[in-house]
Design an enzyme around this catalytic site. Structure first.
Site, mmCIF file in Angstrom:
data_model
loop_
_atom_site.group_PDB
_atom_site.id
_atom_site.type_symbol
_atom_site.label_atom_id
_atom_site.label_comp_id
_atom_site.label_asym_id
_atom_site.label_seq_id
_atom_site.Cartn_x
_atom_site.Cartn_y
_atom_site.Cartn_z
ATOM 1 N N GLU A 16 0.746 -1.129 0.040
ATOM 2 C CA GLU A 16 -0.147 0.070 0.027
ATOM 3 C C GLU A 16 0.788 1.205 0.007
ATOM 4 O O GLU A 16 1.694 1.361 0.864
ATOM 5 C CB GLU A 16 -0.937 -0.078 1.224
ATOM 6 N N LYS A 17 0.446 2.092 -1.102
ATOM 7 C CA LYS A 17 1.552 2.989 -1.508
ATOM 8 C C LYS A 17 1.336 4.475 -0.202
ATOM 9 O O LYS A 17 2.391 5.254 -0.319
ATOM 10 C CB LYS A 17 1.363 3.798 -2.834
ATOM 11 N N HIS A 18 0.339 4.421 0.622
ATOM 12 C CA HIS A 18 0.130 5.625 1.473
ATOM 13 C C HIS A 18 0.595 5.273 2.931
ATOM 14 O O HIS A 18 0.722 6.405 3.655
ATOM 15 C CB HIS A 18 -1.230 5.847 1.577
ATOM 16 N N HIS A 46 4.140 6.608 -4.162
ATOM 17 C CA HIS A 46 2.980 7.544 -4.208
ATOM 18 C C HIS A 46 3.059 8.215 -5.476
ATOM 19 O O HIS A 46 4.261 8.678 -5.857
ATOM 20 C CB HIS A 46 2.687 8.245 -3.013
ATOM 21 N N HIS A 52 -2.112 15.726 -6.488
ATOM 22 C CA HIS A 52 -2.350 14.278 -5.690
ATOM 23 C C HIS A 52 -0.996 13.983 -4.990
ATOM 24 O O HIS A 52 -0.026 13.636 -5.592
ATOM 25 C CB HIS A 52 -2.842 13.242 -6.611
ATOM 26 N N CYS A 116 -2.598 11.972 2.809
ATOM 27 C CA CYS A 116 -2.768 12.007 1.197
ATOM 28 C C CYS A 116 -3.740 13.221 0.936
ATOM 29 O O CYS A 116 -4.817 12.881 1.638
ATOM 30 C CB CYS A 116 -2.973 10.919 0.651
ATOM 31 N N HIS A 119 -6.312 10.750 -0.508
ATOM 32 C CA HIS A 119 -6.589 9.349 0.234
ATOM 33 C C HIS A 119 -6.585 9.353 1.629
ATOM 34 O O HIS A 119 -6.395 8.284 2.217
ATOM 35 C CB HIS A 119 -5.783 8.296 -0.394
HETATM 36 FE FE FE Z 1 -3.006 9.413 -2.372
#
Ligand code: FE
Length: 131
Positions: A16-18, A46, A52, A116, A119
């Site tokens: 998961e990139k966050h 990310h 974003h 983010c 997100h």
């Molecule tokens: Fe994001």
């Protein structure tokens, strides 16, 4: 009632990139400075475009047995390579990563929170011992 714990997300940072990833030694000598790196997107990058991106990462230390955490780092990412040519037309992008230095005299847990702009809120933690 909605609480922070209901909206702050957790996941495996390898997928998961966050997730903010905390890198530091597993054990440190008491009272000696050591580096801590916190990054979002360590394994899965990310996007971090002009629309974003990660806005901030906060870092806390909670000593074993303590009631409250101590804030030990706050990293605001307020520039993302915006260009006069338009969104995402510039030659540079940023990567939300920061390094700081700490010294501790008790074992405990480092906690990171990140945000983010699309997100939401994410967290992670990592234990740290005294040698
Ligand atoms: Fe994001």
């Amino acid at each position: 009632m909605t609480e922070f714990k209901d909206v702050i997300q957790k996941a495996d940072w390898k997928k998961e990139k966050h997730v903010p990833v905390i890198d530091c030694p597993d054990e440190v000598p008491a009272g000696q400075n050591f580096d801590v790196q916190v990054c979002v997107g360590k394994e899965v990058a990310h996007p971090n475009t002009t629309e974003h991106h990660i806005r901030w990462i906060s870092l806390y230390f909670k000593p074993e047995g303590a009631k409250f955490p101590f804030q030990v780092g706050r990293f605001d990412f307020t520039a993302h390579g915006e260009s006069a040519e338009g969104p995402n037309q510039g030659p540079v992008y940023t990567h939300p990563c920061a390094v700081t230095s700490l010294k501790i005299d008790k074992p405990g847990v480092l906690l990171a929170a990140s945000y983010c702009n699309i997100h939401g809120l994410w967290e992670s933690s990592r234990g740290i011992k005294i040698k």
